[in-house]
Write a protein that holds these residues in place. Structure first.
Motif, short mmCIF file in Angstrom:
data_model
loop_
_atom_site.label_atom_id
_atom_site.label_comp_id
_atom_site.label_asym_id
_atom_site.label_seq_id
_atom_site.Cartn_x
_atom_site.Cartn_y
_atom_site.Cartn_z
N SER A 24 23.98 9.54 7.75
CA SER A 24 23.99 10.70 8.66
C SER A 24 22.81 10.60 9.64
O SER A 24 21.87 9.82 9.43
CB SER A 24 23.88 12.00 7.86
N LEU A 25 22.84 11.41 10.69
CA LEU A 25 21.77 11.39 11.69
C LEU A 25 20.43 11.80 11.10
O LEU A 25 19.37 11.31 11.52
CB LEU A 25 22.14 12.32 12.86
N SER A 26 20.44 12.67 10.11
CA SER A 26 19.19 13.12 9.50
C SER A 26 18.47 12.00 8.77
O SER A 26 17.26 12.06 8.55
CB SER A 26 19.47 14.27 8.52
N PHE A 27 19.22 10.95 8.39
CA PHE A 27 18.62 9.84 7.65
C PHE A 27 17.57 9.11 8.49
O PHE A 27 16.57 8.62 7.97
CB PHE A 27 19.72 8.85 7.23
N PHE A 42 0.81 -1.22 0.00
CA PHE A 42 0.00 0.00 0.00
C PHE A 42 0.85 1.27 0.00
O PHE A 42 0.33 2.37 0.18
CB PHE A 42 -0.95 0.00 1.21
N ARG A 43 2.18 1.08 -0.18
CA ARG A 43 3.10 2.20 -0.30
C ARG A 43 3.11 3.11 0.93
O ARG A 43 3.31 4.31 0.83
CB ARG A 43 2.79 3.05 -1.55
N PHE A 44 2.88 2.51 2.11
CA PHE A 44 2.95 3.28 3.34
C PHE A 44 4.41 3.50 3.72
O PHE A 44 5.24 2.58 3.62
CB PHE A 44 2.25 2.55 4.49
N THR A 45 4.73 4.70 4.16
CA THR A 45 6.08 5.00 4.61
C THR A 45 6.13 5.10 6.13
O THR A 45 5.10 5.33 6.77
CB THR A 45 6.59 6.32 3.99
N MET A 46 7.30 4.92 6.68
CA MET A 46 7.47 5.09 8.13
C MET A 46 8.84 5.70 8.36
O MET A 46 9.72 5.67 7.48
CB MET A 46 7.33 3.76 8.87
N GLN A 47 9.02 6.23 9.56
CA GLN A 47 10.30 6.82 9.91
C GLN A 47 11.38 5.74 9.90
O GLN A 47 11.16 4.63 10.38
CB GLN A 47 10.22 7.49 11.27
N VAL A 48 12.54 6.07 9.37
CA VAL A 48 13.62 5.09 9.22
C VAL A 48 14.00 4.47 10.57
O VAL A 48 14.28 3.27 10.66
CB VAL A 48 14.84 5.73 8.55
N GLY A 49 13.98 5.27 11.63
CA GLY A 49 14.32 4.75 12.96
C GLY A 49 13.42 3.60 13.38
O GLY A 49 13.89 2.58 13.90
N LEU A 50 12.11 3.74 13.15
CA LEU A 50 11.16 2.68 13.48
C LEU A 50 11.36 1.47 12.57
O LEU A 50 11.27 0.31 13.02
CB LEU A 50 9.73 3.21 13.36
N CYS A 51 11.63 1.74 11.31
CA CYS A 51 11.87 0.66 10.35
C CYS A 51 13.08 -0.18 10.77
O CYS A 51 13.07 -1.41 10.65
CB CYS A 51 12.09 1.24 8.96
#
Length: 302
Positions: free
Chosen positions: A160-163, A80-89
């Protein structure tokens, strides 16, 4: 005319993927239900949760259930092309990768338990005590943690941290920013599996010798243990092939996208779902004591 064909192909692909997702949901629900039923049965009798092979069996079931649940969540989110924050992923993928490694280690430990039971019966009670089993489980998780720690360390050093605050579609590929990271992960995993395969072959040869020398009921029990080792070896083979799937899929993707979709779906069914359904077969249905307890639980027999 070309646009019309592309629309038809797009609709056909979407319908095809939709059907595949539905089939996966049905299979996942069936396997999870069976696993949960077996786990509940495991806790019904003290002889199960105080016996090494059943404890390891329960660990394998919990590991497989975690893999089924997390991979299914990621599949739905991706579809369904849902995105999530990389940290949670990263947390989800960390759990998934950890248990992808725990499962084959547990299978190897179960094989060694069968070897001790058949080839060293007088020392089985000493070596396969509940206390030693707990230590074995801790070692399994420790070894599994080493692999994911190396993968995670190379990932942290590469971004980087922003990622971590970015929103992306979550998948295991998020860990591999550079191609060499994937090669390191694959090399470590294949080394582990080489060691596991050596252990499987060693136990098979040893049990085979005992089986040929045994007689009567001992011979029947030994050959049953030998078949169990073969099934564990087949499960490990499927897990090993799964390591090569990303390389195969990457090569196919460069050739044809439709073929890539088919290959990835086949790999998921054969090398991710299929090994998860073999554990219930090996001990849940083939083990007479466990099967009788399971049957009495299902049919509410006293």
């Amino acid at each position: 005319m070309a646009d019309n064909y592309s629309v038809v192909d797009g609709e056909s692909l979407h319908r095809q993927i939709n059907d595949q997702v539905i089939i996966v949901q049905i299979l996942v629900m069936i396997f999870l239900s069976i696993n949960m039923l077996l786990i509940v049965t495991f806790f019904k009798k003290e002889c199960f949760y105080t016996t090494t092979r059943y404890i390891l069996f329960a660990v394998a079931l919990l590991s497989d259930s975690m893999i089924l649940l997390v991979t299914d969540i990621l599949l739905i989110l991706s579809y369904f092309r849902f995105t999530m924050q990389v940290g949670l992923c990263i947390i989800l993928c960390f759990m998934l990768y950890l248990y992808y490694t725990v499962t084959p280690f547990t299978l190897t430990a179960m094989t060694l338990e069968r070897y001790v039971a058949i080839c060293m019966p007088l020392r089985h009670g000493e070596l396969c005590s509940p206390c030693n089993t707990i230590h074995c489980i801790l070692i399994i998780h420790g070894l599994s943690f080493i692999t994911i720690s190396i993968v995670l360390s190379t990932f942290i050093a590469s971004v980087s941290l922003s990622f971590y605050t970015q929103f992306k579609i979550c998948s295991m590929e998020i860990f591999f920013v550079h191609r060499w990271q994937d090669h390191i992960r694959s090399a470590i995993s294949q080394f582990y599996f080489l060691v596991m395969c050596v252990i499987i072959v060693f136990t098979y040869v040893k049990i085979m010798k005992v089986a040929k020398a045994a007689s009567g009921d001992d011979k029947k029990s030994t050959w049953k243990g030998l078949r169990t080792v073969v099934l564990h070896g087949f499960q490990l083979l499927l897990c090993l092939i799964q390591l090569w799937c990303p390389f195969i899929e990457r090569a196919v993707l460069q050739i044809d996208f439709m073929l890539f979709v088919q290959v990835r779906y086949f790999n998921y069914i054969m090398f991710s779902l299929a090994p998860r359904c073999l554990s219930p077969l090996v001990y849940g249905l083939r083990d007479e004591k466990f099967f009788l307890e399971l049957k009495s639980y299902i049919f509410f027999c006293p």
